[in-house]
Structure formats: C-alpha cells, structure tokens
Motif scaffolding. Structure first.
Motif, short mmCIF file in Angstrom:
data_model
loop_
_atom_site.label_atom_id
_atom_site.label_comp_id
_atom_site.label_asym_id
_atom_site.label_seq_id
_atom_site.Cartn_x
_atom_site.Cartn_y
_atom_site.Cartn_z
N VAL A 32 -2.13 13.77 -5.17
CA VAL A 32 -1.77 14.11 -3.80
C VAL A 32 -0.74 13.10 -3.32
CG1 VAL A 32 -2.56 14.30 -1.42
CG2 VAL A 32 -3.99 15.18 -3.28
N SER A 33 0.35 13.62 -2.80
CA SER A 33 1.41 12.76 -2.25
C SER A 33 1.60 13.08 -0.79
CB SER A 33 2.73 12.99 -2.98
OG SER A 33 2.61 12.70 -4.36
N TRP A 34 2.05 12.09 -0.05
CA TRP A 34 2.33 12.26 1.37
C TRP A 34 3.79 11.94 1.64
CZ3 TRP A 34 -1.15 13.92 5.06
CH2 TRP A 34 -2.50 13.98 4.68
N TYR A 35 4.38 12.74 2.52
CA TYR A 35 5.77 12.56 2.91
C TYR A 35 5.87 12.61 4.43
CZ TYR A 35 7.03 13.43 -1.95
OH TYR A 35 7.16 13.36 -3.31
N GLN A 36 6.82 11.85 4.96
CA GLN A 36 7.11 11.90 6.38
C GLN A 36 8.48 12.56 6.55
OE1 GLN A 36 8.95 8.56 8.51
NE2 GLN A 36 7.10 8.43 9.77
N GLN A 37 8.56 13.49 7.48
CA GLN A 37 9.85 14.14 7.74
C GLN A 37 10.24 13.95 9.19
OE1 GLN A 37 10.05 18.43 7.17
NE2 GLN A 37 12.24 18.34 6.79
N GLN A 44 10.78 11.45 3.53
CA GLN A 44 10.58 10.17 2.86
C GLN A 44 9.18 10.11 2.27
OE1 GLN A 44 11.92 7.56 6.29
NE2 GLN A 44 13.00 6.61 4.58
N PHE A 45 9.12 9.58 1.06
CA PHE A 45 7.86 9.44 0.35
C PHE A 45 7.04 8.30 0.94
CE2 PHE A 45 4.96 9.38 -3.10
CZ PHE A 45 4.82 8.08 -3.54
N LEU A 46 5.76 8.60 1.21
CA LEU A 46 4.86 7.59 1.73
C LEU A 46 4.03 6.96 0.62
CD1 LEU A 46 3.78 9.49 4.91
CD2 LEU A 46 4.41 7.09 4.95
N PHE A 47 3.21 7.75 -0.02
CA PHE A 47 2.41 7.27 -1.15
C PHE A 47 1.83 8.44 -1.92
CE2 PHE A 47 0.35 5.77 2.92
CZ PHE A 47 -0.29 6.95 3.24
N GLU A 48 1.35 8.09 -3.12
CA GLU A 48 0.74 9.10 -3.98
C GLU A 48 -0.60 8.58 -4.47
OE1 GLU A 48 1.97 9.34 -7.96
OE2 GLU A 48 0.99 11.26 -8.33
N TYR A 49 -1.57 9.47 -4.51
CA TYR A 49 -2.89 9.14 -5.03
C TYR A 49 -3.22 10.04 -6.21
CZ TYR A 49 -3.72 6.10 -1.12
OH TYR A 49 -3.62 5.07 -0.23
N PHE A 50 -3.84 9.43 -7.18
CA PHE A 50 -4.28 10.17 -8.37
C PHE A 50 -5.64 9.61 -8.77
CE2 PHE A 50 -3.79 12.75 -12.05
CZ PHE A 50 -4.38 12.08 -13.10
N SER A 51 -6.61 10.48 -8.89
CA SER A 51 -7.97 10.06 -9.24
C SER A 51 -8.44 8.88 -8.40
CB SER A 51 -8.05 9.70 -10.74
OG SER A 51 -7.87 10.85 -11.52
N GLU A 52 -8.28 9.02 -7.11
CA GLU A 52 -8.76 8.06 -6.11
C GLU A 52 -8.01 6.73 -6.10
OE1 GLU A 52 -13.20 8.09 -5.62
OE2 GLU A 52 -13.13 9.30 -7.46
#
Lengths: 113, 117
Positions: A32-37, A44-52
């Motif tokens: 899961v990734s988060w972006y701010q527009q 813009q990319f905020l952060f990405e999570y993978f397997s917690e």
C-alpha cells in the motif's frame, strides 16, 4: 473483486488538529502506497508499506506517518495540521510483484481551515 | 535523479480529432517502468498502461496507442477519434527498480485534456 477503498472521502479539520485516513487495498495485495496531490506540487509519494513494514518513504516531514495492519489495511496520520496539508490523499494498492501497476482509490480530500 | 516532464499543461480538441500527449522522462537506471494514468473528475487514478524499459514495442488498445522511444526518453500517448468521455487529466509516471523491492511512482505534472463536443 472490490477495488481500493479509502475512508472518509472528505474531511475538514482545523489547524493544529490531527487526522487519520484509512485505506483498504485490493484483496491479496500486500503493498500500500500513499500519495499527496495538490495543485502546486502535483502528485507526490508519501510512503509505502509492505507486510506491515514501511519499505520506502518520500520527502515529507515527520508529522506524516503511517502504518499497515496484518490484513494489509493501512492508515496514515497527519499531526499538527497546517493549511498546506490541504490536499487529495490517494492510496494505491499493488500486488507482491515489483513494479506492477498500482490501483488507486478515490482518495480522501482533506481541507484544513 | 528521476524526473517526468509533461510539457503540455492543457489541451483542447474537438470531438473525433486525434490528440497526442507528450511525456519525457529522466532516469539513470537501465531498468525502469513507465505508466500512464487517467484521472477523471471523480479523483481516482485509472491505470492505462505499463511498459518496461526493455520493451520498445508500440502498443495499441482500441483508440489508445503508446509510442515508447528510449533514444529520446519519451513515452507518448495518442488518443484516436477523441470522445467527450476522454476528458480528464492524464499522468505519465516512472518507477525504478529498488533493491528493497519498494514500489513508488514519480509522476509528471499531468495534462488536462478537454474534448469539446
């Protein structure tokens, strides 16, 4: 197959408050990734999570944080809100394979007053 | 450093005209991926295409086609016989291969396409 679900769709907060946004990815997707527009800065990319685990982080202040749960659902939190945090926050869900297409939710529109 | 440039901020065309959206990218990696997304007024980004750096074959999907040229670092998108429903903001994006397996997209600033009936 259900798509990416983000809640809430709209939020109005006051400066100094904090906010938590939620994202449920596509079933079976663990990234899961988060972006701010924003109109000024674009997407813009905020952060990405993978397997917690946070696997990657963009260039945002520490007021922006996130986490991922064992069911892959993710939350992002913004503390001490500033007017400039007003934006559309988009969550993207990706399968475990690298660099595959990301599927986006409809976003949460945050307005800070 | 990576960068995606979409020089066209806004384009207006009359329905049934063809339109090409330009995308130029910069990356130091030899392996990378390019994407196009469509953002309708509802807000979500809709995936259109993914292309890896080793596949320069052009692709056609219905009225949509993509031209990938590594020599000019471009990945242009053409809509043939445009329709009003094509009106949206279109984003080109780049993803590099990370040792950690991380996925993140670097987006261009987008091109707002308006198709006039």
């Amino acid at each position: 197959k259900a798509g990416v679900t983000q809640t809430p769709r709209y939020l109005i907060k006051t400066r100094g408050q904090q906010v938590t946004l939620s994202c449920s990815p596509i079933s079976g997707h663990r990234s899961v990734s988060w972006y701010q527009q924003t109109p000024g800065q674009g997407l813009q990319f905020l952060f990405e999570y993978f397997s917690e685990t946070q696997r990657n982080k963009g260039n945002f202040p520490g007021r922006f944080s996130g986490r991922q749960f064992s069911n892959s659902r993710s939350e992002m939190n913004v503390s001490t809100l500033e007017l400039g945090d007003s934006a559309l926050y988009l969550c993207a869900s990706t399968s475990t394979l690298m660099n595959t297409e990301a599927f986006f939710g409809q976003g949460t529109r945050l307005t800070v007053v | 450093a990576q960068k995606v440039t979409q020089a066209q901020t806004e384009i207006s065309v009359v329905e049934k005209e063809d339109v090409t959206l330009d995308c130029v990218y910069e990356t130091r990696d030899t392996t990378y991926y390019l994407f196009w997304y469509k953002q309708p007024p509802s807000g979500e980004l809709v995936f259109l295409i993914r292309r890896n750096s080793f596949d320069e074959q052009n692709e056609i999907s219905g009225r949509y086609s993509w031209n990938f040229q590594k020599s000019t670092s471009s990945f242009n998108f053409t809509i043939t016989a445009s329709q009003v429903v094509d009106s949206a903001v279109y984003f080109c994006a780049l993803s590099e291969v990370s040792a950690t397996g991380a996925n993140n997209l670097f987006f261009g600033t987008g091109t707002r396409l308006t198709v006039i009936p």
